[in-house]
Design an enzyme around this catalytic site. Structure first.
Site, PDB file in Angstrom:
ATOM      1  N   ASN A 212       0.764  -1.193  -0.118  1.00  0.00           N
ATOM      2  CA  ASN A 212       0.091   0.109  -0.007  1.00  0.00           C
ATOM      3  C   ASN A 212       0.786   1.129   0.131  1.00  0.00           C
ATOM      4  O   ASN A 212       1.785   1.261   0.611  1.00  0.00           O
ATOM      5  CB  ASN A 212      -1.040   0.067   1.253  1.00  0.00           C
ATOM      6  CG  ASN A 212      -0.393  -0.254   2.432  1.00  0.00           C
ATOM      7  OD1 ASN A 212       0.727  -1.070   2.705  1.00  0.00           O
ATOM      8  ND2 ASN A 212      -0.732   0.521   3.540  1.00  0.00           N
TER       9      ASN A 212
ATOM     10  N   GLU B  92       0.342   5.115   0.538  1.00  0.00           N
ATOM     11  CA  GLU B  92      -0.322   6.296   1.247  1.00  0.00           C
ATOM     12  C   GLU B  92       0.049   7.435   0.731  1.00  0.00           C
ATOM     13  O   GLU B  92       1.098   7.999   0.054  1.00  0.00           O
ATOM     14  CB  GLU B  92      -0.445   6.211   2.727  1.00  0.00           C
ATOM     15  CG  GLU B  92      -1.164   4.894   3.083  1.00  0.00           C
ATOM     16  CD  GLU B  92      -1.413   4.800   4.519  1.00  0.00           C
ATOM     17  OE1 GLU B  92      -0.843   5.371   5.326  1.00  0.00           O
ATOM     18  OE2 GLU B  92      -1.832   3.687   4.803  1.00  0.00           O
TER      19      GLU B  92
ATOM     20  N   CYS C  28      -4.263   0.750  -2.288  1.00  0.00           N
ATOM     21  CA  CYS C  28      -4.241  -0.463  -1.492  1.00  0.00           C
ATOM     22  C   CYS C  28      -3.109  -1.347  -2.200  1.00  0.00           C
ATOM     23  O   CYS C  28      -2.672  -1.283  -3.608  1.00  0.00           O
ATOM     24  CB  CYS C  28      -5.412  -1.427  -1.563  1.00  0.00           C
ATOM     25  SG  CYS C  28      -6.792  -0.574  -0.487  1.00  0.00           S
TER      26      CYS C  28
ATOM     27  N   GLU D 103      -3.043  -4.530  -2.947  1.00  0.00           N
ATOM     28  CA  GLU D 103      -3.578  -5.469  -3.853  1.00  0.00           C
ATOM     29  C   GLU D 103      -3.651  -4.983  -5.427  1.00  0.00           C
ATOM     30  O   GLU D 103      -3.524  -5.404  -6.420  1.00  0.00           O
ATOM     31  CB  GLU D 103      -5.072  -6.115  -3.466  1.00  0.00           C
ATOM     32  CG  GLU D 103      -5.127  -6.781  -2.171  1.00  0.00           C
ATOM     33  CD  GLU D 103      -5.433  -6.058  -1.063  1.00  0.00           C
ATOM     34  OE1 GLU D 103      -4.918  -4.879  -0.921  1.00  0.00           O
ATOM     35  OE2 GLU D 103      -6.056  -6.553  -0.224  1.00  0.00           O
TER      36      GLU D 103
ATOM     37  N   CYS E 156     -10.321  -4.992   0.588  1.00  0.00           N
ATOM     38  CA  CYS E 156     -11.370  -4.056   0.578  1.00  0.00           C
ATOM     39  C   CYS E 156     -12.224  -4.256  -0.347  1.00  0.00           C
ATOM     40  O   CYS E 156     -11.969  -5.014  -1.317  1.00  0.00           O
ATOM     41  CB  CYS E 156     -10.697  -2.707   0.773  1.00  0.00           C
ATOM     42  SG  CYS E 156     -10.218  -2.027  -0.756  1.00  0.00           S
TER      43      CYS E 156
ATOM     44  N   CYS F 201     -10.773  -3.483  -3.915  1.00  0.00           N
ATOM     45  CA  CYS F 201     -10.086  -4.507  -4.400  1.00  0.00           C
ATOM     46  C   CYS F 201     -10.597  -5.739  -4.700  1.00  0.00           C
ATOM     47  O   CYS F 201     -10.418  -6.127  -5.803  1.00  0.00           O
ATOM     48  CB  CYS F 201      -8.806  -4.907  -3.408  1.00  0.00           C
ATOM     49  SG  CYS F 201      -7.728  -3.419  -2.850  1.00  0.00           S
TER      50      CYS F 201
HETATM   51  N1  THU Z   1      -5.344  -1.419   2.655  1.00  0.00           N
HETATM   52  C1  THU Z   1      -4.888  -2.296   1.576  1.00  0.00           C
HETATM   53  O1  THU Z   1      -3.492  -1.991   1.041  1.00  0.00           O
HETATM   54  N2  THU Z   1      -5.618  -3.270   1.256  1.00  0.00           N
HETATM   55  C2  THU Z   1      -6.829  -3.452   1.570  1.00  0.00           C
HETATM   56  O2  THU Z   1      -7.482  -4.675   0.955  1.00  0.00           O
HETATM   57  C3  THU Z   1      -7.347  -2.652   3.016  1.00  0.00           C
HETATM   58  C4  THU Z   1      -6.401  -1.616   3.150  1.00  0.00           C
HETATM   59  C5  THU Z   1      -4.627  -0.205   2.897  1.00  0.00           C
HETATM   60  C6  THU Z   1      -5.030   1.009   2.547  1.00  0.00           C
HETATM   61  C7  THU Z   1      -4.243   2.119   3.506  1.00  0.00           C
HETATM   62  O3  THU Z   1      -3.265   2.367   3.236  1.00  0.00           O
HETATM   63  C8  THU Z   1      -4.366   1.059   4.921  1.00  0.00           C
HETATM   64  O4  THU Z   1      -4.331  -0.067   4.540  1.00  0.00           O
HETATM   65  C9  THU Z   1      -5.385   1.429   5.932  1.00  0.00           C
HETATM   66  O5  THU Z   1      -6.484   1.340   5.431  1.00  0.00           O
END
Ligand code: THU
Length: 160
Positions: free
Chosen positions: A62, A64, A73, A75, A112, A115
């Site tokens: 991920n 940010e 994310c 994925e 999530c 994704c």
């Molecule tokens: N996140 C992912 O990388 N994948 C997911 O399926 C759920 C959330 C990340 C997004 C963000 O950077 C952090 O987790 C908190 O939500």
């Protein structure tokens, strides 16, 4: 009126060494990928590893941003990279893991909603299921297809 029941098979394992060998390898790759997460805001580091039909393993983590909604994310980082680098190669499996400030999450680490939508699109695009391995300290769960994560998904054929 009809009532229909959907059934989802979930294969559950206690630790990574209990998994079939190919799943173990992919999950360990996802754990490595999580180390490259850029997550200074959530401190939630997610790693994704994709196994492609040509044997390639593609990683994502991920990423940010100070403008929170601009992050992506793990994925989707992995899937979009794989699809743009190997547009003709199907995705066979995804492993996903996540660490918070206490280490590996209890889990399982579940993709999530956005994704899930992208995974279902990828299944439709390459006309094959994507095995999903979701890591966790307490349990690891495996699904035979990503469509199990999103029943009633909005799929390409919905556009008519
Ligand atoms: N996140 C992912 O990388 N994948 C997911 O399926 C759920 C959330 C990340 C997004 C963000 O950077 C952090 O987790 C908190 O939500």
């Amino acid at each position: 009126m009809r009532i229909k029941e959907l059934q989802i098979l979930v294969y559950e394992y206690d630790t990574v060494v209990d998994l079939p060998e190919a799943d173990q390898k992919l999950l360990l790759a996802a754990r490595e990928a999580a180390k490259n997460a850029y997550a200074p805001y959530s401190k939630f580091c997610v790693g994704a590893a994709l196994l492609l039909e040509n044997g390639e393993i593609v990683l994502g983590s991920n990423q940010e941003n100070a403008d929170f909604t601009d992050g992506l994310c793990a994925e989707r980082v992995a899937i979009f990279y794989a699809n743009s680098t190997f547009p003709d190669v199907a995705v066979k499996a995804l492993a996903v893991t996540a660490k918070n400030t206490n280490g590996l999450i209890e889990g399982p680490a579940q993709p999530c909603g956005s994704c899930r939508q992208v995974l279902v699109e990828t299944e439709a695009r390459y006309k094959r299921n994507i095995r999903v391995i979701m890591d966790g300290r307490k349990r690891i769960q495996v699904l035979e297809g990503a469509d199990n994560l999103l029943p009633f998904a909005f799929k390409p054929n919905a556009l008519g």
